[in-house]
Write a protein that holds these residues in place. Sequence first.
Motif, short mmCIF file in Angstrom:
data_model
loop_
_atom_site.label_atom_id
_atom_site.label_comp_id
_atom_site.label_asym_id
_atom_site.label_seq_id
_atom_site.Cartn_x
_atom_site.Cartn_y
_atom_site.Cartn_z
N LEU A 181 0.64 -1.34 0.18
CA LEU A 181 -0.28 0.30 0.16
C LEU A 181 1.02 1.82 -0.02
O LEU A 181 2.23 1.15 0.48
CB LEU A 181 -1.53 0.03 1.43
N PRO A 182 0.25 2.50 -0.69
CA PRO A 182 0.88 3.11 -0.56
C PRO A 182 1.22 4.46 0.94
O PRO A 182 2.42 5.07 0.57
CB PRO A 182 0.31 4.36 -2.03
N PHE A 183 0.48 3.41 1.31
CA PHE A 183 0.69 4.64 2.75
C PHE A 183 -0.35 3.49 4.53
O PHE A 183 -1.16 2.78 3.51
CB PHE A 183 0.47 6.26 2.71
N PRO A 184 -0.15 3.98 4.88
CA PRO A 184 -1.07 2.92 6.28
C PRO A 184 -2.37 3.30 6.15
O PRO A 184 -2.65 4.54 5.56
CB PRO A 184 0.22 3.62 7.25
N VAL A 185 -3.66 2.74 5.71
CA VAL A 185 -4.69 2.80 6.06
C VAL A 185 -5.69 2.09 7.17
O VAL A 185 -6.47 1.18 7.32
CB VAL A 185 -5.28 2.01 5.30
N PRO A 186 -5.34 3.13 8.23
CA PRO A 186 -5.94 2.68 9.26
C PRO A 186 -7.78 3.01 9.98
O PRO A 186 -8.17 2.36 10.81
CB PRO A 186 -4.96 3.31 10.87
N ASP A 187 -8.22 3.81 8.78
CA ASP A 187 -9.27 3.89 9.28
C ASP A 187 -10.01 4.86 7.76
O ASP A 187 -9.81 4.53 7.11
CB ASP A 187 -9.44 5.08 9.96
N ALA A 188 -11.54 5.21 8.02
CA ALA A 188 -12.44 5.46 6.84
C ALA A 188 -11.85 6.72 5.89
O ALA A 188 -11.68 6.05 4.64
CB ALA A 188 -13.73 5.79 7.00
N ALA A 189 -11.24 7.77 6.88
CA ALA A 189 -10.66 8.52 5.78
C ALA A 189 -9.48 8.24 5.04
O ALA A 189 -9.18 8.42 4.08
CB ALA A 189 -9.84 9.62 7.15
#
Length: 171
Positions: A87-95
């Motif tokens: 992934l290009p960046f962490p995805v911890p939440d809906a935003a």
Amino acid sequence: MTAGTARGSRRDNDDSGHEELTAVQAALAAEHAAVYGYGVVGGRIAGDRREEAQAAYDGHRARRDALRRVVRDLGGTPQAAAAAYKLPFPVPDAAAAARLAAELEDRLAAVYADLVRAGGSVRRREAAAALREAAVRSVRWRGGGVAFPGLGERAADAAPSGSASAPAGAL
């Protein structure tokens, strides 16, 4: 006048089949990455946008399957999906999930812009439609758009993810 010229495409009768196949394979690779990415989006997105994520996921699966057929029709062997993608960046939440969805669509737009350039007349129309769909989805996820979808990435990165020169396993 050749048959290709009569149909309005200079690419129909020349030896650019390899270039077209390469561009279709790049679009297929980008769709594989989008399907994976939307799996992540769907797991993190808020309930009110879950249907939108599901529709995008289903649309990318359908386009991926169609591109597999196109690769075969062009005499190639469809690229398989990677087991996982970075992934290009962490995805911890809906935003962050919404940002990822917009990023996926931007990258797809860039790959489809390449296919518009490389494809024959039929493929060019299909790629333009896919580019338009990616641009519309990107605007929906981001809340705003760019003047020339699929071309803005060229300034920042000469090889968009999903292109033939992008590293395998990258989103």
